[in-house]
Scaffold this motif. Structure first.
Motif, PDB file in Angstrom:
ATOM      1  N   LEU A 114     -62.096   2.005 -38.088  1.00 13.18           N
ATOM      2  CA  LEU A 114     -60.952   1.534 -37.334  1.00 13.18           C
ATOM      3  C   LEU A 114     -59.705   1.390 -38.184  1.00 13.18           C
ATOM      4  CD1 LEU A 114     -62.661  -1.122 -35.070  1.00 13.18           C
ATOM      5  CD2 LEU A 114     -62.158   1.252 -34.571  1.00 13.18           C
ATOM      6  N   VAL A 145     -57.691  -1.757 -38.320  1.00  9.61           N
ATOM      7  CA  VAL A 145     -58.288  -2.622 -37.305  1.00  9.61           C
ATOM      8  C   VAL A 145     -59.788  -2.489 -37.393  1.00  9.61           C
ATOM      9  CG1 VAL A 145     -58.433  -3.166 -34.861  1.00  9.61           C
ATOM     10  CG2 VAL A 145     -56.324  -2.249 -35.797  1.00  9.61           C
ATOM     11  N   SER A 146     -60.503  -3.589 -37.444  1.00  6.14           N
ATOM     12  CA  SER A 146     -61.954  -3.529 -37.529  1.00  6.14           C
ATOM     13  C   SER A 146     -62.583  -4.477 -36.533  1.00  6.14           C
ATOM     14  CB  SER A 146     -62.425  -3.863 -38.951  1.00  6.14           C
ATOM     15  OG  SER A 146     -62.016  -5.178 -39.286  1.00  6.14           O
ATOM     16  N   SER A 147     -63.885  -4.290 -36.333  1.00  7.65           N
ATOM     17  CA  SER A 147     -64.605  -5.117 -35.384  1.00  7.65           C
ATOM     18  C   SER A 147     -64.785  -6.529 -35.934  1.00  7.65           C
ATOM     19  CB  SER A 147     -65.971  -4.490 -35.105  1.00  7.65           C
ATOM     20  OG  SER A 147     -66.781  -5.376 -34.368  1.00  7.65           O
ATOM     21  N   GLN A 184     -68.935  -0.091 -36.741  1.00  7.47           N
ATOM     22  CA  GLN A 184     -67.600   0.226 -37.228  1.00  7.47           C
ATOM     23  C   GLN A 184     -67.460   1.618 -37.822  1.00  7.47           C
ATOM     24  OE1 GLN A 184     -65.346  -3.044 -39.068  1.00  7.47           O
ATOM     25  NE2 GLN A 184     -67.256  -4.173 -39.170  1.00  7.47           N
ATOM     26  N   TYR A 225     -55.231   6.456 -32.040  1.00 13.11           N
ATOM     27  CA  TYR A 225     -55.877   5.167 -31.763  1.00 13.11           C
ATOM     28  C   TYR A 225     -54.922   4.305 -30.969  1.00 13.11           C
ATOM     29  CZ  TYR A 225     -57.483   0.389 -32.605  1.00 13.11           C
ATOM     30  OH  TYR A 225     -57.885  -0.896 -32.434  1.00 13.11           O
ATOM     31  N   ALA A 236     -54.973   0.255 -28.787  1.00 12.77           N
ATOM     32  CA  ALA A 236     -55.698  -0.927 -28.307  1.00 12.77           C
ATOM     33  C   ALA A 236     -54.714  -1.849 -27.599  1.00 12.77           C
ATOM     34  CB  ALA A 236     -56.370  -1.658 -29.466  1.00 12.77           C
ATOM     35  N   MET A 252     -59.908  -0.638 -26.325  1.00  9.79           N
ATOM     36  CA  MET A 252     -59.430   0.271 -27.361  1.00  9.79           C
ATOM     37  C   MET A 252     -59.979   1.661 -27.102  1.00  9.79           C
ATOM     38  SD  MET A 252     -62.224   1.217 -29.392  1.00  9.79           S
ATOM     39  CE  MET A 252     -61.573   1.562 -31.000  1.00  9.79           C
ATOM     40  N   GLN A 261     -60.157   5.668 -29.338  1.00  7.07           N
ATOM     41  CA  GLN A 261     -59.946   6.222 -30.669  1.00  7.07           C
ATOM     42  C   GLN A 261     -60.551   7.615 -30.783  1.00  7.07           C
ATOM     43  OE1 GLN A 261     -62.156   4.310 -33.802  1.00  7.07           O
ATOM     44  NE2 GLN A 261     -60.565   4.687 -35.310  1.00  7.07           N
ATOM     45  N   LEU A 297     -61.793  -7.114 -31.601  1.00  9.84           N
ATOM     46  CA  LEU A 297     -61.147  -6.473 -32.737  1.00  9.84           C
ATOM     47  C   LEU A 297     -60.486  -7.497 -33.628  1.00  9.84           C
ATOM     48  CD1 LEU A 297     -59.432  -3.412 -31.027  1.00  9.84           C
ATOM     49  CD2 LEU A 297     -61.515  -3.407 -32.413  1.00  9.84           C
ATOM     50  N   ARG A 298     -60.442  -7.177 -34.904  1.00  9.64           N
ATOM     51  CA  ARG A 298     -59.808  -8.044 -35.897  1.00  9.64           C
ATOM     52  C   ARG A 298     -58.761  -7.219 -36.627  1.00  9.64           C
ATOM     53  NH1 ARG A 298     -62.638  -9.080 -41.411  1.00  9.64           N
ATOM     54  NH2 ARG A 298     -63.724  -7.247 -40.630  1.00  9.64           N
ATOM     55  N   THR A 299     -57.487  -7.626 -36.591  1.00  4.95           N
ATOM     56  CA  THR A 299     -56.439  -6.850 -37.261  1.00  4.95           C
ATOM     57  C   THR A 299     -56.308  -7.292 -38.709  1.00  4.95           C
ATOM     58  OG1 THR A 299     -54.772  -8.426 -36.550  1.00  4.95           O
ATOM     59  CG2 THR A 299     -55.160  -6.498 -35.150  1.00  4.95           C
TER      60      THR A 299
END
Length: 233
Positions: free
Chosen positions: A21, A24-26, A102, A166, A168, A181, A183, A231-233
């Motif tokens: 991502l 950006v990750s889970s 991920q 991508y 979201a 999201m 991608q 999601l975690r930015t």
């Protein structure tokens, strides 16, 4: 990385692709295993063969998430007609795919760089059903995913002249928030990304009918939605 013909068949070309991502990750920091597929049609390799030696060498040199800044990696090792491109959990298979929360890893005897893989996909869904009108929820969720699809594949969606592929966002649905999201892998062109996302969005009725969350993953693109932030930015 096309095949090199006319050489002594002693080495294998191995290509590995990872889809992350990026920035950006889970929220799932464990990156848990999701699914895998063994591509039996591409045959097997023998233990101790040049193919296995090159494959093992390449897997040992696989980049970590720490230095994989672009979220995508494609590499090779060797030359000759024994071309390969992902593999794990499928002992002896020349072709295999494994998906984690991920990232994905793919090995194949067919060089698919820049091409949409229409042969391999799967889906997961939240066991919980939505409250209220499921038909209305399906319609609004599908429309939101389609909106994100066009945003992700827009030629203006670039970062430092690099394609993002991508998108979201979140949307208010009554008293709830919808998070979603979409991608594509970064080897695809904008139009190929759009085609891939449209293709997996057609799986929505199978995976996600009335479900509070769901995701469809192929080796070329994926989408996910939930009624909670994932999601975690």
């Amino acid at each position: 990385m096309s095949s090199i013909v006319g050489l002594i068949p002693v080495l294998a070309i191995v290509t590995i692709q990872l889809l992350l991502l990026g920035s950006v990750s889970s929220l799932n920091v464990t990156n848990e295993y999701l699914h895998h597929q063994c591509i039996n049609s591409q045959g097997k390799y023998k233990k101790g063969s040049p193919f296995e030696n090159n494959l093992n060498s390449l897997l040992r040199s696989l980049p970590t998430t720490g230095n994989l800044r672009t979220g995508f990696h494609d590499t090779s090792n060797g030359e000759g007609p024994n071309e390969v491109y992902l593999r794990r959990r499928c002992p002896g298979n020349k072709g295999a795919i494994i998906w984690y929360d991920q990232c994905l890893l793919r090995i194949s005897t067919i060089h698919g760089y820049g091409k949409v893989d229409y042969d391999h996909k799967f889906y997961l869904s939240n066991p919980n059903k939505v409250s209220g009108n499921p038909l209305s929820f399906n319609k609004e969720t599908s429309a939101f995913l389609e909106k994100l699809t066009y945003k992700a594949s827009d030629t203006k969606n670039v970062d430092n002249l690099s394609m993002v592929l991508y998108a979201a966002g979140e949307k208010k649905l009554g008293t709830k928030n919808l998070y979603a999201m979409v991608q594509c892998t970064k080897d695809l062109a904008f139009n190929s990304c759009l085609a891939c996302l449209k293709w997996i969005l057609r799986e929505f009725p199978k995976c996600c009918d009335g479900k509070s969350g769901g995701r469809v993953l192929s080796t070329s693109c994926n989408f996910r939605y939930e009624l909670y932030p994932f999601l975690r930015t």
